[in-house]
Scaffold this active site. Structure first.
Site, PDB file in Angstrom:
ATOM      1  N   SER A  58       4.124  20.423  18.601  1.00 40.17           N
ATOM      2  CA  SER A  58       4.618  20.137  17.527  1.00 40.17           C
ATOM      3  C   SER A  58       5.298  21.518  16.849  1.00 40.17           C
ATOM      4  O   SER A  58       4.472  22.322  16.597  1.00 40.17           O
ATOM      5  CB  SER A  58       3.558  19.704  16.595  1.00 40.17           C
ATOM      6  OG  SER A  58       4.073  19.993  15.142  1.00 40.17           O
ATOM      7  N   LEU A 117       7.006   8.736   3.476  1.00 38.76           N
ATOM      8  CA  LEU A 117       8.442   8.337   3.921  1.00 38.76           C
ATOM      9  C   LEU A 117       8.090   8.206   5.330  1.00 38.76           C
ATOM     10  O   LEU A 117       9.082   8.157   6.149  1.00 38.76           O
ATOM     11  CB  LEU A 117       9.270   9.477   3.603  1.00 38.76           C
ATOM     12  CG  LEU A 117       9.437   9.712   2.436  1.00 38.76           C
ATOM     13  CD1 LEU A 117      10.706  11.068   2.224  1.00 38.76           C
ATOM     14  CD2 LEU A 117      10.106   8.584   1.643  1.00 38.76           C
ATOM     15  N   TYR A 135      -6.506   2.200   1.569  1.00 35.44           N
ATOM     16  CA  TYR A 135      -5.653   1.392   2.175  1.00 35.44           C
ATOM     17  C   TYR A 135      -6.066   0.448   2.966  1.00 35.44           C
ATOM     18  O   TYR A 135      -6.062  -0.748   2.869  1.00 35.44           O
ATOM     19  CB  TYR A 135      -4.555   2.137   3.060  1.00 35.44           C
ATOM     20  CG  TYR A 135      -3.496   1.509   3.650  1.00 35.44           C
ATOM     21  CD1 TYR A 135      -2.344   1.591   3.248  1.00 35.44           C
ATOM     22  CD2 TYR A 135      -3.811   0.740   4.965  1.00 35.44           C
ATOM     23  CE1 TYR A 135      -1.241   0.491   3.752  1.00 35.44           C
ATOM     24  CE2 TYR A 135      -2.912   0.094   5.652  1.00 35.44           C
ATOM     25  CZ  TYR A 135      -1.377  -0.081   5.020  1.00 35.44           C
ATOM     26  OH  TYR A 135      -0.588  -0.706   5.443  1.00 35.44           O
ATOM     27  N   GLY A 179       3.166  13.287   5.139  1.00 31.72           N
ATOM     28  CA  GLY A 179       2.196  12.730   3.963  1.00 31.72           C
ATOM     29  C   GLY A 179       2.974  12.520   2.592  1.00 31.72           C
ATOM     30  O   GLY A 179       2.381  12.571   1.658  1.00 31.72           O
ATOM     31  N   ALA A 180       4.039  12.320   2.821  1.00 33.29           N
ATOM     32  CA  ALA A 180       5.175  11.883   1.632  1.00 33.29           C
ATOM     33  C   ALA A 180       5.126  10.627   1.281  1.00 33.29           C
ATOM     34  O   ALA A 180       6.098  10.023   0.442  1.00 33.29           O
ATOM     35  CB  ALA A 180       6.199  13.031   1.708  1.00 33.29           C
ATOM     36  N   THR A 221       2.979  -5.566   1.318  1.00 30.39           N
ATOM     37  CA  THR A 221       2.954  -6.829   1.617  1.00 30.39           C
ATOM     38  C   THR A 221       2.969  -7.260   3.106  1.00 30.39           C
ATOM     39  O   THR A 221       2.836  -8.481   3.331  1.00 30.39           O
ATOM     40  CB  THR A 221       4.245  -7.385   1.050  1.00 30.39           C
ATOM     41  OG1 THR A 221       5.449  -6.575   1.177  1.00 30.39           O
ATOM     42  CG2 THR A 221       4.193  -7.874  -0.524  1.00 30.39           C
ATOM     43  N   ASP A 273       6.766   0.061   8.843  1.00 29.16           N
ATOM     44  CA  ASP A 273       7.495   1.360   9.185  1.00 29.16           C
ATOM     45  C   ASP A 273       7.953   1.381  10.444  1.00 29.16           C
ATOM     46  O   ASP A 273       9.090   2.050  10.707  1.00 29.16           O
ATOM     47  CB  ASP A 273       6.474   2.561   9.027  1.00 29.16           C
ATOM     48  CG  ASP A 273       5.780   2.245   7.585  1.00 29.16           C
ATOM     49  OD1 ASP A 273       6.606   1.798   6.613  1.00 29.16           O
ATOM     50  OD2 ASP A 273       4.615   3.052   7.230  1.00 29.16           O
TER      51      ASP A 273
HETATM   52  C1  GLA Z   1       1.972   2.147   4.748  1.00 33.00           C
HETATM   53  C2  GLA Z   1       2.022   1.420   5.909  1.00 33.00           C
HETATM   54  C3  GLA Z   1       2.889   0.316   5.713  1.00 33.00           C
HETATM   55  C4  GLA Z   1       2.676  -0.476   4.765  1.00 33.00           C
HETATM   56  C5  GLA Z   1       2.916   0.542   3.278  1.00 33.00           C
HETATM   57  C6  GLA Z   1       2.725  -0.155   2.034  1.00 33.00           C
HETATM   58  O1  GLA Z   1       3.594   2.903   4.851  1.00 33.00           O
HETATM   59  O2  GLA Z   1       2.180   2.214   6.870  1.00 33.00           O
HETATM   60  O3  GLA Z   1       2.727  -0.720   6.876  1.00 33.00           O
HETATM   61  O4  GLA Z   1       1.535  -1.340   4.467  1.00 33.00           O
HETATM   62  O5  GLA Z   1       1.862   1.507   3.300  1.00 33.00           O
HETATM   63  O6  GLA Z   1       3.598  -1.189   1.794  1.00 33.00           O
END
Ligand code: GLA
Length: 351
Positions: free
Chosen positions: A49, A104, A200, A101-102, A17, A151
Site C-alpha cells: 500500500s 465513499l 452496522y 473511512g469516509a 436498503t 458498493d
Molecule cells: C456500507 C455498505 C453497503 C451499504 C451501505 C449503507 O457502505 O458497504 O453495503 O449497506 O453501507 O447503505
C-alpha cells in the site's frame, strides 16, 4: 506491468436498503484505487500500500488474516481461488485517491481493483456480477463486515454521468442520468466513530430479526405490517420501507423534490435507523441554509464519513467556502470537500 482501477462511490439515496433486498442509487466517482500488477518470481502474493507505506506477503496456498487493510486483498484472493481462478504469483502496488473511512467505499474500490488485477494476471474472466459478489463475500466472511452488495456492484458496473439504480434482490441495474445543472459535492466530517462496524452489523441483524418475525423480506413489507413489530425493529423497518419508496420517487422527481427526498432520507437515517452523528447532522442542516443547495444527506454506512450534497453547479465554490467555515467553527476540524465527477466502473487502464 499492468494497471487496474476501480472507483469509489457515492450513494444518492437508498441507504441501508441493499442488505434488505431493496433499492439503491449509487454513482461511481472519479476517485479510485489503482493496482499496478506484475508477475512475481516466487510463488507468493505481495501487496504494497503506497498510501500506508506498508507491505504484506502471503504464500499462494494460505492467506492469513491480520485485522488490517491487507485483509481486503487476502479475502479477495481466497474468494477467487474458491471460484477456480488460479491465483497468479504477483506483486501488487496499491494507490488510492478514495479517502479511507469516509463513506465513499474505499474498501470496495480496493477489493474490486485487486480482483481485476488477479483475474487479469491469471487470464480469468468472471461475469461482472459474479466478481462483485465474490468481493462482497471477501468483506463479509474474511474481513467480518456484513455489508450488502451496493458498493462492489457499482464499483464494477458504474457508468459515467449516471447513477445506477440497483435492485439488490434481482441484481437488475438501470443507469439513471444525473441532473445536468447540478454537481455532487461530498463534504467529509473527518470523523469515523468507533461503533461504525459493530452498529452496522447490529442493524443488519435487527433487520433480519424483523424480516423473520414478519415472515417476509422488508422489501415486501408495508408500513402497516411493520406496526406489529416491537421497538426498535419497528423503527428500523419503517426506515427501510420508506427509503425504498424514496429511491423510486427520486428517480422520477423534479429537481426540488429530489432535494426534499434527500433531506427526508437523512431524517429517517437519523431518527428511525439511528446511524447518523452530530457532525453529519450539522453538515446537512447547514447545507440546507446555503443558496444553490438542492438537497443533502449522509451517504454510506454512517457514524461519520461524508455528507453528499446536490448543488447547482454555479453555486459550488460559494457552497464549499461557507460549509467549510461553518464546520470549522463548530467542530474545530477542517472538512475535506470533493467536488467529484462520476466515472465508469472498474477496468484495466490502457484498454
Ligand atoms: C456500507 C455498505 C453497503 C451499504 C451501505 C449503507 O457502505 O458497504 O453495503 O449497506 O453501507 O447503505
Amino acid at each position: 506491468m499492468r494497471v487496474f482501477r476501480a472507483p469509489g462511490r457515492v450513494n444518492l439515496i437508498g441507504e441501508h436498503t441493499d442488505y434488505n433486498q431493496g433499492l439503491v442509487l449509487p454513482a461511481a466517482l472519479d476517485l479510485d484505487c489503482r493496482v499496478t500488477a506484475k508477475p512475481s518470481r516466487w510463488p507468493v502474493l505481495t501487496a504494497r500500500s503506497v498510501n500506508l507505506g506498508l507491505e504484506r506477503t502471503w504464500p499462494l496456498t494460505s492467506f492469513e488474516r491480520h485485522g488490517e487493510w491487507s485483509d481486503y486483498v487476502a479475502g479477495v484472493a481466497v474468494e477467487l481461488a474458491k471460484l477456480g481462478v488460479r491465483l497468479p504469483a504477483a506483486e501488487l502496488e496499491i494507490r488510492s485517491t478514495v479517502p479511507l473511512g469516509a463513506g465513499l467505499s474505499s474498501s470496495a474500490a480496493l477489493e474490486v481493483a485487486v480482483a481485476f488485477a488477479l483475474c487479469g494476471l491469471a487470464g480469468a474472466t468472471l461475469p461482472p456480477v459474479e466478481l462483485a459478489l465474490a468481493c462482497q463475500r471477501a468483506e463479509n466472511d474474511f474481513v467480518g463486515m456484513k455489508c450488502g452488495i451496493m458498493d462492489q456492484f457499482v464499483a464494477v458496473l458504474g457508468r459515467k454521468d449516471h447513477a445506477l439504480r440497483i435492485d439488490c434482490r434481482s441484481l437488475d441495474k438501470r443507469p439513471v442520468p444525473l441532473p445536468e445543472e447540478c454537481s455532487l459535492v461530498m463534504v467529509n466530517t473527518m470523523v469515523r466513530h468507533e461503533l461504525a462496524k459493530s452498529e452496522y452489523n447490529r442493524r443488519r441483524q435487527e433487520c433480519e430479526q424483523a424480516a423473520a418475525q414478519l415472515d417476509r423480506s422488508l422489501r415486501d413489507t408495508t408500513l402497516a405490517e411493520a406496526e406489529a413489530l416491537p421497538q426498535p425493529l419497528r423503527r428500523r423497518a419503517r426506515h427501510v420501507i420508506g427509503e425504498n419508496a424514496r429511491v423510486e420517487q427520486f428517480i422520477s422527481a423534479e429537481l426540488d423534490e429530489k432535494g426534499e427526498l434527500m433531506y427526508a432520507s437523512h431524517a429517517s437515517l437519523r431518527g428511525d435507523y439511528e446511524v447518523s452523528c452530530p457532525e453529519l447532522d450539522f453538515l446537512v442542516e447547514t447545507a440546507r441554509g446555503i443558496e444553490g443547495v438542492v438537497g443533502a444527506r449522509m451517504t454510506g454506512g454512517g457514524f461519520g464519513g461524508c455528507a453528499v450534497n446536490l448543488v447547482r453547479s454555479a453555486a459550488v465554490p460559494e457552497f464549499s467556502r461557507r460549509i467549510a467555515i461553518a464546520y470549522r467553527q463548530q467542530f474545530a476540524l477542517e472538512p475535506q470537500i470533493y467536488a467529484c465527477h462520476t466515472a465508469d466502473g472498474a477496468g484495466e487502464l490502457g484498454n
